[in-house]
Write a protein that holds these residues in place. Structure first.
Motif, mmCIF file in Angstrom:
data_model
loop_
_atom_site.group_PDB
_atom_site.id
_atom_site.type_symbol
_atom_site.label_atom_id
_atom_site.label_comp_id
_atom_site.label_asym_id
_atom_site.label_seq_id
_atom_site.Cartn_x
_atom_site.Cartn_y
_atom_site.Cartn_z
ATOM 1 N N GLU A 115 26.920 -13.620 53.673
ATOM 2 C CA GLU A 115 26.693 -12.273 54.192
ATOM 3 C C GLU A 115 27.290 -12.128 55.590
ATOM 4 N N GLN A 116 27.661 -10.880 55.895
ATOM 5 C CA GLN A 116 28.198 -10.615 57.229
ATOM 6 C C GLN A 116 27.066 -10.634 58.256
ATOM 7 N N ARG A 117 27.318 -11.293 59.371
ATOM 8 C CA ARG A 117 26.381 -11.384 60.486
ATOM 9 C C ARG A 117 27.048 -10.771 61.710
ATOM 10 N N SER A 118 26.248 -10.137 62.570
ATOM 11 C CA SER A 118 26.818 -9.505 63.768
ATOM 12 C C SER A 118 26.038 -9.923 64.998
ATOM 13 N N HIS A 119 26.777 -10.093 66.096
ATOM 14 C CA HIS A 119 26.195 -10.605 67.332
ATOM 15 C C HIS A 119 26.808 -9.905 68.532
ATOM 16 N N ALA A 120 25.958 -9.495 69.472
ATOM 17 C CA ALA A 120 26.422 -8.918 70.737
ATOM 18 C C ALA A 120 26.624 -10.080 71.717
ATOM 19 N N LEU A 121 27.851 -10.225 72.213
ATOM 20 C CA LEU A 121 28.187 -11.356 73.080
ATOM 21 C C LEU A 121 28.933 -10.901 74.329
ATOM 22 N N ILE A 122 28.622 -11.545 75.434
ATOM 23 C CA ILE A 122 29.397 -11.340 76.657
ATOM 24 C C ILE A 122 30.813 -11.840 76.372
ATOM 25 N N TYR A 123 31.796 -11.064 76.814
ATOM 26 C CA TYR A 123 33.174 -11.497 76.583
ATOM 27 C C TYR A 123 34.023 -11.177 77.803
ATOM 28 N N ARG A 124 35.199 -11.746 77.754
ATOM 29 C CA ARG A 124 36.206 -11.452 78.768
ATOM 30 C C ARG A 124 37.581 -11.538 78.114
ATOM 31 N N TYR A 171 28.146 -1.487 75.631
ATOM 32 C CA TYR A 171 29.349 -2.195 76.078
ATOM 33 C C TYR A 171 29.133 -2.775 77.474
ATOM 34 N N HIS A 172 28.621 -1.955 78.372
ATOM 35 C CA HIS A 172 28.306 -2.446 79.720
ATOM 36 C C HIS A 172 26.902 -3.014 79.684
ATOM 37 N N TRP A 173 26.760 -4.231 80.170
ATOM 38 C CA TRP A 173 25.464 -4.903 80.099
ATOM 39 C C TRP A 173 25.092 -5.413 81.477
ATOM 40 N N ARG A 174 24.275 -6.399 81.533
ATOM 41 C CA ARG A 174 23.704 -6.883 82.799
ATOM 42 C C ARG A 174 24.745 -7.503 83.729
ATOM 43 N N ASN A 175 24.503 -7.318 85.011
ATOM 44 C CA ASN A 175 25.312 -7.939 86.067
ATOM 45 C C ASN A 175 26.803 -7.645 85.931
ATOM 46 N N GLY A 176 27.121 -6.451 85.427
ATOM 47 C CA GLY A 176 28.523 -6.055 85.332
ATOM 48 C C GLY A 176 29.286 -6.662 84.172
ATOM 49 N N THR A 177 28.583 -7.322 83.249
ATOM 50 C CA THR A 177 29.273 -7.923 82.110
ATOM 51 C C THR A 177 29.612 -6.865 81.070
ATOM 52 N N THR A 178 30.526 -7.235 80.186
ATOM 53 C CA THR A 178 30.885 -6.375 79.061
ATOM 54 C C THR A 178 30.618 -7.138 77.768
ATOM 55 N N ILE A 179 30.338 -6.372 76.726
ATOM 56 C CA ILE A 179 29.885 -6.932 75.452
ATOM 57 C C ILE A 179 30.835 -6.535 74.333
ATOM 58 N N LEU A 180 31.091 -7.488 73.438
ATOM 59 C CA LEU A 180 31.749 -7.195 72.172
ATOM 60 C C LEU A 180 30.773 -7.534 71.062
ATOM 61 N N ILE A 181 31.067 -7.037 69.879
ATOM 62 C CA ILE A 181 30.294 -7.401 68.699
ATOM 63 C C ILE A 181 31.179 -8.316 67.861
ATOM 64 N N LEU A 182 30.643 -9.496 67.560
ATOM 65 C CA LEU A 182 31.341 -10.472 66.728
ATOM 66 C C LEU A 182 30.709 -10.467 65.348
ATOM 67 N N ASP A 214 34.270 -20.697 58.847
ATOM 68 C CA ASP A 214 35.235 -19.652 58.462
ATOM 69 C C ASP A 214 35.688 -18.933 59.728
ATOM 70 N N PRO A 215 36.862 -19.295 60.247
ATOM 71 C CA PRO A 215 37.335 -18.718 61.509
ATOM 72 C C PRO A 215 37.861 -17.291 61.403
ATOM 73 N N ASN A 216 37.855 -16.721 60.193
ATOM 74 C CA ASN A 216 38.284 -15.337 60.008
ATOM 75 C C ASN A 216 37.098 -14.443 60.320
ATOM 76 N N VAL A 217 37.182 -13.734 61.434
ATOM 77 C CA VAL A 217 36.077 -12.925 61.926
ATOM 78 C C VAL A 217 36.548 -11.488 62.153
ATOM 79 N N GLU A 218 35.600 -10.629 62.479
ATOM 80 C CA GLU A 218 35.930 -9.302 62.967
ATOM 81 C C GLU A 218 35.294 -9.150 64.336
#
Length: 139
Positions: A45-54, A25-36, A82-86
């Motif tokens: 198929e379902q795809r997952s990505h770790a992304l910086i978020y705010r 969850y805590h990543w570089r330079n104080g950023t936080t991560i979510l999984i999209l 498909d804008p329906n995501v988790e």
């Protein structure tokens, strides 16, 4: 075992999901991560990505930068189809709708994201592509 701070891509996602974000969850330079989680537009198929978020005004922001490459990230192409995501933030996984910030919305949201990851401004110099800010709204 190395920290998720050194991980990218699938390895980061895997560690995050295994630990409910305790590691990742805590990543570089104080950023936080979510999984999209998106649905592959071709594979289904379902795809997952770790992304910086705010968090911003009750929604969550991510940037479809792909480091300033000419083509957008695959996850962005998938969610435009498909804008329906988790989304998973730490141990909280929920359904959301994704949309691109409008021209009126983008400046404030871009500023919020470059505050946590200033490299986004550098990425805009590498490409002619408009780098979108994506708004994830909990369903």
């Amino acid at each position: 075992m190395s920290s998720a701070i050194d991980l990218h891509g699938a390895a980061h996602v895997e560690r995050y999901l295994e630990t409910n974000g305790e590691d990742g969850y805590h990543w570089r330079n104080g950023t936080t991560i979510l999984i999209l989680f998106t649905t592959g537009r071709k594979s289904g198929e379902q795809r997952s990505h770790a992304l910086i978020y705010r968090e911003f005004e009750g929604a969550y922001l991510v940037v479809a930068s792909k480091g300033g490459t000419p083509e957008p990230p695959a996850w962005f192409v998938n969610l435009t189809a498909d804008p329906n995501v988790e989304v998973q933030i730490k141990g909280d996984r929920f359904r959301a709708t994704a949309r691109v910030a409008t021209p009126a919305e983008k400046p404030a949201r871009w500023a919020a994201m470059t505050e946590v990851w200033p490299d986004y401004d550098e990425y805009t110099k590498k490409t002619d592509r408009e780098i979108p800010v994506v708004i994830l709204e909990r369903v």
